[in-house]
Design a protein around this motif. Structure first.
Motif, PDB file in Angstrom:
ATOM      1  N   SER A 275     112.895  -4.223  13.719  1.00  0.00           N
ATOM      2  CA  SER A 275     112.902  -3.097  14.673  1.00  0.00           C
ATOM      3  C   SER A 275     112.673  -3.589  16.113  1.00  0.00           C
ATOM      4  O   SER A 275     113.463  -2.819  16.972  1.00  0.00           O
ATOM      5  N   LEU A 276     111.826  -4.371  16.441  1.00  0.00           N
ATOM      6  CA  LEU A 276     111.546  -5.012  17.811  1.00  0.00           C
ATOM      7  C   LEU A 276     112.581  -5.684  18.249  1.00  0.00           C
ATOM      8  O   LEU A 276     113.106  -5.504  19.564  1.00  0.00           O
ATOM      9  N   ALA A 277     113.259  -6.526  17.376  1.00  0.00           N
ATOM     10  CA  ALA A 277     114.420  -7.397  17.827  1.00  0.00           C
ATOM     11  C   ALA A 277     115.566  -6.224  18.282  1.00  0.00           C
ATOM     12  O   ALA A 277     116.559  -6.448  19.139  1.00  0.00           O
TER      13      ALA A 277
ATOM     14  N   ASN B  69     119.017  -3.479  21.892  1.00  0.00           N
ATOM     15  CA  ASN B  69     119.619  -2.179  22.378  1.00  0.00           C
ATOM     16  C   ASN B  69     119.277  -1.995  23.958  1.00  0.00           C
ATOM     17  O   ASN B  69     120.206  -1.234  24.578  1.00  0.00           O
ATOM     18  N   TRP B  70     118.204  -2.480  24.737  1.00  0.00           N
ATOM     19  CA  TRP B  70     118.199  -2.421  26.110  1.00  0.00           C
ATOM     20  C   TRP B  70     119.315  -2.889  26.676  1.00  0.00           C
ATOM     21  O   TRP B  70     120.054  -2.477  27.847  1.00  0.00           O
TER      22      TRP B  70
ATOM     23  N   ALA C 101     110.337 -11.021  19.296  1.00  0.00           N
ATOM     24  CA  ALA C 101     110.514 -10.881  17.986  1.00  0.00           C
ATOM     25  C   ALA C 101     110.763 -12.203  17.323  1.00  0.00           C
ATOM     26  O   ALA C 101     110.293 -12.178  16.256  1.00  0.00           O
ATOM     27  N   GLY C 102     111.348 -13.226  17.821  1.00  0.00           N
ATOM     28  CA  GLY C 102     111.541 -14.424  17.362  1.00  0.00           C
ATOM     29  C   GLY C 102     110.252 -15.165  16.917  1.00  0.00           C
ATOM     30  O   GLY C 102     110.084 -15.912  15.790  1.00  0.00           O
ATOM     31  N   VAL C 103     109.433 -15.018  17.667  1.00  0.00           N
ATOM     32  CA  VAL C 103     108.147 -15.493  17.455  1.00  0.00           C
ATOM     33  C   VAL C 103     107.257 -14.813  16.272  1.00  0.00           C
ATOM     34  O   VAL C 103     106.787 -15.520  15.374  1.00  0.00           O
ATOM     35  N   LEU C 104     107.291 -13.557  16.245  1.00  0.00           N
ATOM     36  CA  LEU C 104     106.963 -13.004  15.127  1.00  0.00           C
ATOM     37  C   LEU C 104     107.745 -13.371  13.802  1.00  0.00           C
ATOM     38  O   LEU C 104     107.115 -13.485  12.740  1.00  0.00           O
ATOM     39  N   TRP C 105     109.014 -13.511  13.951  1.00  0.00           N
ATOM     40  CA  TRP C 105     109.806 -13.574  12.975  1.00  0.00           C
ATOM     41  C   TRP C 105     109.538 -15.120  12.076  1.00  0.00           C
ATOM     42  O   TRP C 105     109.256 -15.139  10.958  1.00  0.00           O
ATOM     43  N   GLY C 106     109.189 -16.041  13.273  1.00  0.00           N
ATOM     44  CA  GLY C 106     109.027 -17.560  12.850  1.00  0.00           C
ATOM     45  C   GLY C 106     107.678 -17.756  12.328  1.00  0.00           C
ATOM     46  O   GLY C 106     107.510 -18.135  11.197  1.00  0.00           O
ATOM     47  N   PHE C 107     106.735 -16.844  13.031  1.00  0.00           N
ATOM     48  CA  PHE C 107     105.285 -17.454  12.854  1.00  0.00           C
ATOM     49  C   PHE C 107     104.829 -16.497  11.585  1.00  0.00           C
ATOM     50  O   PHE C 107     104.053 -16.961  10.904  1.00  0.00           O
TER      51      PHE C 107
END
Length: 358
Positions: A60-62, A67-68, A243-249
């Motif tokens: 959702s964050l990504a 979307n921006w 979002a990539g940091v959250l996805w990976g970590f």
């Protein structure tokens, strides 16, 4: 009859400019947020956290970040996963090379790295647009795949590009359990979604929408296309990097460049198209559709086959899942091209007028 704003008068400019002008909306959103923070962590199972909740929050964050750029500024991008990869590997390098660095600071610095990467690959948007720009951003995807696979400095000399993180903590609080990871990701989503809502309502958001609608006319009335487009790329890439940091970590734990492949970029694009371009709520709807529907199909199809005494193999179920999933996407785009957010808005409007026909 309960969804009416009768008697809800605005007596100040601040009240008139509220994000949720109707009292029922404010109560519903507050109740939903409290439920997500205070109830879900105690009732959800490990499978629900791992398969649905954490991926949904992060995607959702990504989708919000993409979307921006696509929905609000009108700049088509096929490199969303590349910006996520830059954020993930950037934060990983800060964590591994700077001992004792706070996780939140590393996450923000990873987002800054992604923003710088996005500005570089956003420069072609000053000259080209449409499908040509989509191809230019696709180059960012291939470049990121090559960079993190071939340049071993970014992966601390890992031959395959695979890296891993562990012992995550924020302010001394460990983030090892699924509930703790979910709460942290949800907090990041809530903060950035609120900031996004206020940002798009401000001057910069209006500039983006003017560029999206007609960039020549926007330039005539004094909007600087270069500034508007590059800020859209920077802010969008920053959110995608976080979002990539959250996805990976927090979701993968260990990953390689293939974890941020073109398939992820296309899924992000599907999320905002299905959810609704230029809508923060649409980003959440689209992420829920893409994340939840394949899981539901994977469970429902074998059950339906068992009802008619037909044994379906795992391969056949996977193929049927892809076929049904793709068919639903095409059908939905034909029936409602403005996304789930438009259906939601239309339903709310009908409730405000019910039972009157006009």
């Amino acid at each position: 009859m309960f969804y009416r704003e009768n008697g809800q008068f605005k007596t100040s400019y601040r009240a008139d400019q509220q994000i949720f002008p109707i009292l029922q909306d404010r109560v519903a959103v507050l109740a939903l947020v409290l439920f997500a923070f205070a109830v879900v962590p105690f009732v959800a199972s490990e499978y629900l956290f791992a398969a649905i909740l954490i991926p949904f929050v992060i995607m959702s964050l990504a989708a919000l970040g993409l979307n921006w750029l696509v929905g609000y500024c009108g700049q088509i991008s096929l490199g969303g996963a590349a910006f996520m990869a830059v954020g993930a590997y950037g934060a990983y390098n800060f964590v591994m090379r700077v001992p004792g660095i706070p996780l939140v600071l590393a996450m923000l610095l990873g987002g800054v790295c992604a923003a710088a990467f996005g500005v570089v690959f956003g420069l072609p948007s000053l000259r080209i647009k449409g499908l040509y720009l989509a191809v230019a951003t696709l180059a960012a995807q291939f470049f990121a795949d090559w960079l993190f696979l071939r340049v071993r400095w970014f992966t601390l000399d890992s031959a395959s590009g695979a890296v891993a993180v562990s012992n995550l903590s924020v302010l001394g609080l460990p983030l090892e359990s699924s509930a703790a990871k979910y709460l942290f990701c949800l907090a990041v989503l809530a903060v950035l979604a609120l900031a996004s809502k206020n940002l798009v309502r401000g001057a910069i958001g209006r500039e983006w929408m003017a560029i999206r609608d007609m960039d020549v006319a926007a330039a005539v009335i004094g909007i600087r296309p270069m500034y508007a487009k590059l800020t859209a790329f920077a802010i969008s890439s920053f959110i995608l990097g976080v979002a990539g940091v959250l996805w990976g970590f927090f979701y993968l734990g260990s990953w390689e460049p293939a974890a941020f492949s073109l398939d992820v970029s296309l899924k992000l694009l599907f999320m905002i198209i299905i959810g609704g371009l230029g809508s923060i709520m649409g980003s959440l709807f689209g992420a829920a559709f893409i994340i939840v529907l394949p899981i539901v199909l994977n469970r429902v199809l074998p059950w339906l086959a068992s009802l008619i005494h037909v044994e379906i193999t795992t391969t056949a179920a996977t193929h049927a899942e892809f076929i049904i999933f793709g068919t639903l996407i095409v059908w939905f785009l034909i029936v409602e091209p403005h996304g789930l957010a438009r259906l939601w808005s239309t339903g709310k409007q009908k409730m405000r007028l019910w039972p009157f026909p006009h």
